[in-house]
Design an enzyme around this catalytic site. Structure first.
Site, short mmCIF file in Angstrom:
data_model
loop_
_atom_site.label_atom_id
_atom_site.label_comp_id
_atom_site.label_asym_id
_atom_site.label_seq_id
_atom_site.Cartn_x
_atom_site.Cartn_y
_atom_site.Cartn_z
N CYS A 16 3.80 -16.44 -15.35
CA CYS A 16 5.26 -16.40 -15.67
C CYS A 16 5.72 -15.06 -15.01
O CYS A 16 7.04 -15.10 -14.92
CB CYS A 16 5.45 -16.59 -17.14
N LYS A 19 8.31 -15.47 -12.33
CA LYS A 19 9.87 -16.02 -12.40
C LYS A 19 10.73 -15.28 -11.55
O LYS A 19 10.49 -14.00 -11.48
CB LYS A 19 10.04 -16.01 -13.78
N SER A 47 22.96 -22.97 -21.94
CA SER A 47 22.32 -21.67 -22.75
C SER A 47 20.90 -21.13 -22.35
O SER A 47 20.18 -20.44 -23.07
CB SER A 47 22.15 -22.28 -24.29
N ARG A 48 20.58 -21.66 -21.06
CA ARG A 48 19.27 -21.01 -20.54
C ARG A 48 18.44 -21.63 -21.67
O ARG A 48 17.25 -20.70 -21.96
CB ARG A 48 19.09 -19.76 -20.27
N ASP A 67 7.50 -26.54 -15.81
CA ASP A 67 7.03 -25.23 -15.68
C ASP A 67 5.83 -25.21 -14.60
O ASP A 67 4.81 -25.96 -14.92
CB ASP A 67 6.96 -24.68 -16.94
N GLY A 138 1.40 -37.37 -11.15
CA GLY A 138 1.86 -36.16 -10.38
C GLY A 138 2.20 -35.83 -8.92
O GLY A 138 2.21 -37.20 -8.29
N HIS A 139 2.58 -34.93 -8.44
CA HIS A 139 2.75 -34.97 -7.00
C HIS A 139 2.48 -33.64 -6.57
O HIS A 139 2.10 -32.59 -7.45
CB HIS A 139 4.40 -34.84 -7.01
N ASP A 226 10.64 -20.08 -26.94
CA ASP A 226 9.17 -19.24 -26.64
C ASP A 226 9.43 -18.07 -25.63
O ASP A 226 10.25 -18.06 -25.03
CB ASP A 226 8.07 -20.38 -26.20
#
Length: 344
Positions: A16, A19, A47-48, A67, A138-139, A226
């Site tokens: 993460c 990001k 509100s993200r 994610d 999936g891809h 989270d």
């Protein structure tokens, strides 16, 4: 084969910490809140929050999230496990239950063998099995760096849905996992990780935030999110600003990995830490450098940040204990002051 591979050497970022910074993200998302005009969109991007929620009927909504990121550990199977755990967490953070997942894979096919990618996907599938959901498809694309993650679909009852912007003054704040994951994984990438710390961050990152589904059913839980790439302070700012409150945090009460401050002294600071502080530091009261480096540490598959009303605290702690979590408050939310967060 996989023992000789160091996946973290094939990416410029990790977990993460990849990001885009909150400051840049604000520019990218400017004006996009208009999408919330659909009355069936219970939670959108205004509100993200952790995931979007769209009404199935008056009582239930479908929860949708995605994610993905670059390797945060060297082992392919563990990378898959961590990425999957992190993606599924967003469903739990909304108080929902996951239903199924779709894999997202970017792979440098001319650099890393297909068999390594297969191990990554196997790790993701293992975690989906632990969560009781299928990895349904999936891809994949040929990419310059390895990327893996999930798009996850879940369901939540409207009465149990938790947002990140609905906290109330007087709520106590709880964190279900210790901070320092970004610090320890940076130490690993720099080959400075001590033998006794091998696997510590990995084990936390592979721990599902399944308690969120139970917490969602508690009336005393007023808000939940989270803690991931923006660090604890970043997600506190989102909760405090969204709820029009101020968060007061007791630094000594914040759980952290035992060796986190040791590695900070060794210079193991993720690149995302200072980017985080640069993005929201003006909304936080001044704090010492070591506190800044820990509280802004980008977490991958971090814990749940939960705002609990005083009248619901006993029930919340009882449920947490039943789930194996021994929690203590790290702070509280008060009426809005000039700043979003104060660290005491």
């Amino acid at each position: 084969m996989s023992e000789a591979i160091r996946l973290t050497q094939y990416s410029h970022g990790a977990g993460c910490g990849c990001k885009i910074s909150p400051k840049v993200l604000e520019v990218i998302l400017a004006g996009s809140g208009a999408q919330n005009l659909d009355p069936k969109l219970w939670v959108g991007n205004a509100s993200r929050d952790d995931a979007a929620v769209y009404a199935l009927d008056e009582e239930r909504g479908v929860v949708s999230t995605t994610d993905f990121f670059m390797p945060i550990v060297d082992d392919p199977f563990d990378f898959g496990r961590i990425a999957a755990t992190n993606a599924i967490s967003d469903i739990y953070a909304m108080g929902g239950d996951p239903l199924m997942a779709i894999a997202i894979l970017g792979w440098p096919v001319n650099v890393l063998a297909a068999e390594v990618a297969r191990e990554v996907i196997a790790g993701g599938r293992k975690v989906c099995e632990e969560a009781g959901i299928p990895l349904a498809g999936g891809h994949s694309i040929d990419a310059p760096e390895p990327i893996f993650g999930l798009a996850v679909t879940g369901v939540v009852e409207k009465r149990f849905m938790k947002r990140n912007d609905t906290a109330e003054a007087g709520c106590r704040l709880y964190l279900t996992k210790p901070l320092g994951i970004g610090i320890l994984t940076t130490a690993e990438k720099k080959a400075r990780l001590r033998a006794e710390d091998v696997g510590v961050a990995r084990d936390w990152m592979c721990t599902l935030n399944r308690p969120g589904a139970r917490f969602g059913r508690l009336a005393g839980v007023k808000a939940m999110t989270d803690v991931t790439g923006f660090g604890l302070l970043g997600h506190l700012v989102e909760m405090a600003d969204g709820s029009k409150l101020t968060a007061r945090v007791e630094y000594a009460a914040v759980p952290r990995l035992a060796s986190a401050e040791y590695y900070l002294e060794q210079g193991c600071v993720p690149g995302g830490t200072l980017r985080n502080f640069d993005s929201y530091g003006e909304r936080i009261a001044p704090l010492p450098e070591v506190q800044k480096l820990l509280l802004c540490d980008p977490q991958t598959s971090g814990g749940l940040l939960v705002a609990v009303a005083p009248e619901g605290e006993a029930e919340f702690l009882a449920v947490a204990a039943e789930l194996g979590l021994q929690l203590a408050p790290i702070g509280e939310l008060v009426e809005r002051q000039s700043l979003a967060v104060q660290v005491l």
